[in-house]
Design an enzyme around this catalytic site. Structure first.
Site, PDB file in Angstrom:
ATOM      1  N   HIS A  77      -4.884 -23.026   5.430  1.00  0.00           N
ATOM      2  CA  HIS A  77      -5.423 -21.938   5.683  1.00  0.00           C
ATOM      3  C   HIS A  77      -6.029 -21.231   4.551  1.00  0.00           C
ATOM      4  CE1 HIS A  77      -4.071 -22.292   9.958  1.00  0.00           C
ATOM      5  NE2 HIS A  77      -5.306 -22.022   9.988  1.00  0.00           N
TER       6      HIS A  77
ATOM      7  N   CYS B  86     -17.036 -42.643  -7.701  1.00  0.00           N
ATOM      8  CA  CYS B  86     -17.730 -42.067  -6.783  1.00  0.00           C
ATOM      9  C   CYS B  86     -16.709 -41.317  -5.948  1.00  0.00           C
ATOM     10  CB  CYS B  86     -18.377 -43.155  -5.805  1.00  0.00           C
ATOM     11  SG  CYS B  86     -17.423 -44.347  -5.108  1.00  0.00           S
TER      12      CYS B  86
HETATM   13  C1  PEP Z   1     -12.620 -43.162  -2.727  1.00  0.00           C
HETATM   14  O1  PEP Z   1     -11.608 -43.728  -1.932  1.00  0.00           O
HETATM   15  O2  PEP Z   1     -12.685 -42.487  -3.663  1.00  0.00           O
HETATM   16  C2  PEP Z   1     -13.908 -43.230  -2.025  1.00  0.00           C
HETATM   17  C3  PEP Z   1     -14.932 -42.740  -2.652  1.00  0.00           C
HETATM   18  O3  PEP Z   1     -13.872 -43.724  -0.397  1.00  0.00           O
HETATM   19  P1  PEP Z   1     -13.698 -43.033   0.521  1.00  0.00           P
HETATM   20  O4  PEP Z   1     -13.373 -41.547   0.052  1.00  0.00           O
HETATM   21  O5  PEP Z   1     -14.635 -43.105   1.491  1.00  0.00           O
HETATM   22  O6  PEP Z   1     -12.439 -43.735   1.037  1.00  0.00           O
END
Ligand code: PEP
Ligand code: MG
Length: 565
Positions: A187, A492
């Site tokens: 929260h 990513c």
């Molecule tokens: C990750 O695991 O860092 C990723 C980019 O995939 P997701 O967050 O969709 O599991």
């Protein structure tokens, strides 16, 4: 003497002000000698007056708040004068129980009833206890617990905060919030994001800071420093203001101070977010299209034609750019109905991602067919596809061969890649890079599986912090191996959107970083302030850090953002 306490940063910003501890109520014993009969009616009147004052206080705060915050306060105001609750307290006082003990007992009874009713009633329990604590403070003649009123700006410190605690916070006087507990989804974090107040959670040694002590609060890195020279603190606050202004002005493409280009791409989840990311004008293509999120509510598998329509719409806005589409990462926290086993005892370690090809053998084939058709129809887009949750070499080879077969059959030129998000693949990265065209590190799952922590657990948020030394060591291993082999490697997961960690990842060899499009300007602006050498030094500086907080600080020091530790 100066001292630094580390926590998990949630909302960025730097400020300098005295610490103010959130006052917790001190509840007296539940038993007390009975009241003599002649004092009981006066005690009832005293209780009702105190409850009325508490209610008036809430209404007063509500009149100065807006939106959800005002609603929460009005509910609390009504609870303080709730007829059933005040009657229950009064009846107990008339039976000889002193007001404070009567308030405690009546509240316990109501809380049990609320909890038994469940749902929205159960959520009222915390508000009722908050009312109880305030009424007791009035009965004791001490200030109400809660946010201190110092009459000047302060940094609020607490073990944890409830919505009612934080609802009345004013960002012009509360310059920062730090809690000992909580995580990025607690929260405290939600409300501080809503109010735009810099926030650090899970700062375990917070208790070492005394009320009133001046604190240099750096929620960009997650530190609270005491004993800092006032002039130095002023410089750090001004530098942060300048940083915010630079971000607002930033336009891509991203390059380091010495001119090295870094591709900053967008994470998307459907055609609409693809269009929005392109319209923002700061992303160089897409680094992660989470196709499972497109189909999260599909009860049956969409036909190949339907899928071609969806992937084509994702590719449409990106002529001349690269778009990386991930095949379904169904299962666990993303249960796509047509490709997820029900009732798995431990779904994060179960059939998810590429593993769903076992029980659902045709789903991946159909998806790759559709991707190849869409890619062939978009020759101006460099379409790449990658598989999630790859954990063995055989899986990587199999996936790459499926993509290459499509290229031959359907005339597409898709690159084949894998996500590195399982430690087994990171450990054996040298073998994996041989069989794919590119690699992308999923730092969210890599942290989850390296630290053996459910990434959705707010209680264990500290463990899934991407700055934890162990997942970082694996990221470094993967990026260095790919750089040595000449295999492009991007990142990513959420780690890529942390501007300082982004510099570290680039220093270790990341050729692209993909993130929510809103995070791109901050990362781009940061990269523009540092040279490649400084990025490499930040990566080196992390080695040997004992925990996430120390690593964060060391990297920032190596980039010249804070004094050397
Ligand atoms: C990750 O695991 O860092 C990723 C980019 O995939 P997701 O967050 O969709 O599991
Ligand atoms: Mg993942």
């Amino acid at each position: 003497m100066s001292s630094t306490i580390y926590g998990t940063p949630v909302v960025q910003g730097v400020s300098y002000a005295p610490a103010a501890w959130f006052r917790r109520p001190c509840l007296p014993s539940e038993s007390a000698p009975p009241l003599p009969p002649h004092l009981r009616e006066d005690e009832v009147s005293r209780f009702l007056a105190c409850a009325g004052s508490v209610s008036d206080g809430f209404f007063d705060k509500a009149s100065r708040a807006t939106g959800d915050a005002a609603d929460v306060l009005i509910v609390s105001a009504s609870l303080a004068t709730d007829r059933a609750w005040t009657k229950e307290v009064s009846t107990r006082i008339r039976a000889g129980i002193p007001a404070i003990q009567a308030v405690i007992a009546a509240t316990d009874r109501f809380a049990t009833r609320f909890e038994t009713a469940g749902g929205i009633m159960a959520e009222r329990t915390a508000d009722l206890r908050d009312v109880r604590d305030r009424v007791i403070a009035h009965l004791q003649g001490v200030p109400e617990p809660g946010i201190p009123d110092l009459g000047r700006p302060f940094i609020l410190l607490a073990d944890d905060l409830s919505p009612a605690d934080t609802a009345g916070l004013d960002p012009s006087s509360c310059l920062g919030i730090a809690t000992e507990l909580g995580g990025p989804t607690s929260h405290t974090s939600i409300i501080s994001r809503q109010l735009g107040i810099p926030c650090v959670v899970a700062a375990r040694r917070l208790g070492e800071i005394a009320d009133g002590e001046p604190v240099l609060f750096d929620a960009t890195v997650g530190t609270l420093e005491t004993g800092v020279d006032e002039a130095e603190a002023g410089r750090r606050v001004a530098a942060d203001r300048e940083r915010a202004e630079t971000i607002a002005r930033w336009r891509g493409p991203a390059r380091t101070l010495d001119g090295v280009r870094v591709r900053l791409a967008a994470n998307i989840q459907d055609p609409a977010s693809s269009a929005a990311a392109a319209a923002a004008g700061v992303a160089e293509g897409v680094g992660l299209a989470r196709t499972e999120l497109t189909f999260l509510s599909a009860q049956v598998e969409p036909s190949v034609d339907e899928q071609v329509g969806v992937y084509s719409a994702m590719l449409d806005p990106w002529d001349g750019q690269r778009v990386v589409i991930r095949t379904l990462d169904a299962g666990s926290d993303k249960p796509v109905p047509y490709a997820t086993l029900r009732d798995e005892p431990n779904p994060a370690l179960g059939v998810r991602g590429l593993r769903t090809s076992g029980p659902y053998p045709t789903v991946l084939h159909h998806q790759l067919d559709a991707l190849a058709i869409a890619a062939a129809a978009h020759p101006q887009v460099q379409t790449s596809v990658m598989a999630p949750m790859v954990s063995t070499l055989a899986e990587a080879e199999w996936f790459a061969s499926l993509v290459r077969e499509r290229n031959e059959e359907l005339g597409s030129r898709m690159l084949a890649g894998i996500m590195i998000e399982v430690p087994s693949a990171a450990i054996l990265i040298d073998q994996f890079v041989e069989c794919v065209d590119f690699v992308s590190v999923g730092t969210n799952d890599l942290a989850q599986y390296t630290m053996a922590v459910d990434r959705q657990s707010a209680d264990l948020a500290e463990y899934s912090d991407p700055w934890q030394p162990a997942p970082l060591a694996l990221m470094r291993r993967v990026l260095s191996a790919c750089a040595a082999a000449g295999t492009p490697c991007g990142v990513c997961g959420e780690a890529a959107s942390d501007p300082v960690l982004a510099c570290v990842l680039v220093g270790w060899g990341a050729s692209s970083l993909s993130m929510p499009v809103g995070a791109i300007p901050a990362v781009g602006a940061m990269l523009g302030r540092v040279t490649m050498d400084e990025c490499r030094c930040a990566g080196e500086a992390l080695i040997g850090a004992r925990d996430a907080g120390e690593g964060r600080y060391r990297a920032r020091a190596a980039l010249g953002l804070v004094p050397a530790p």
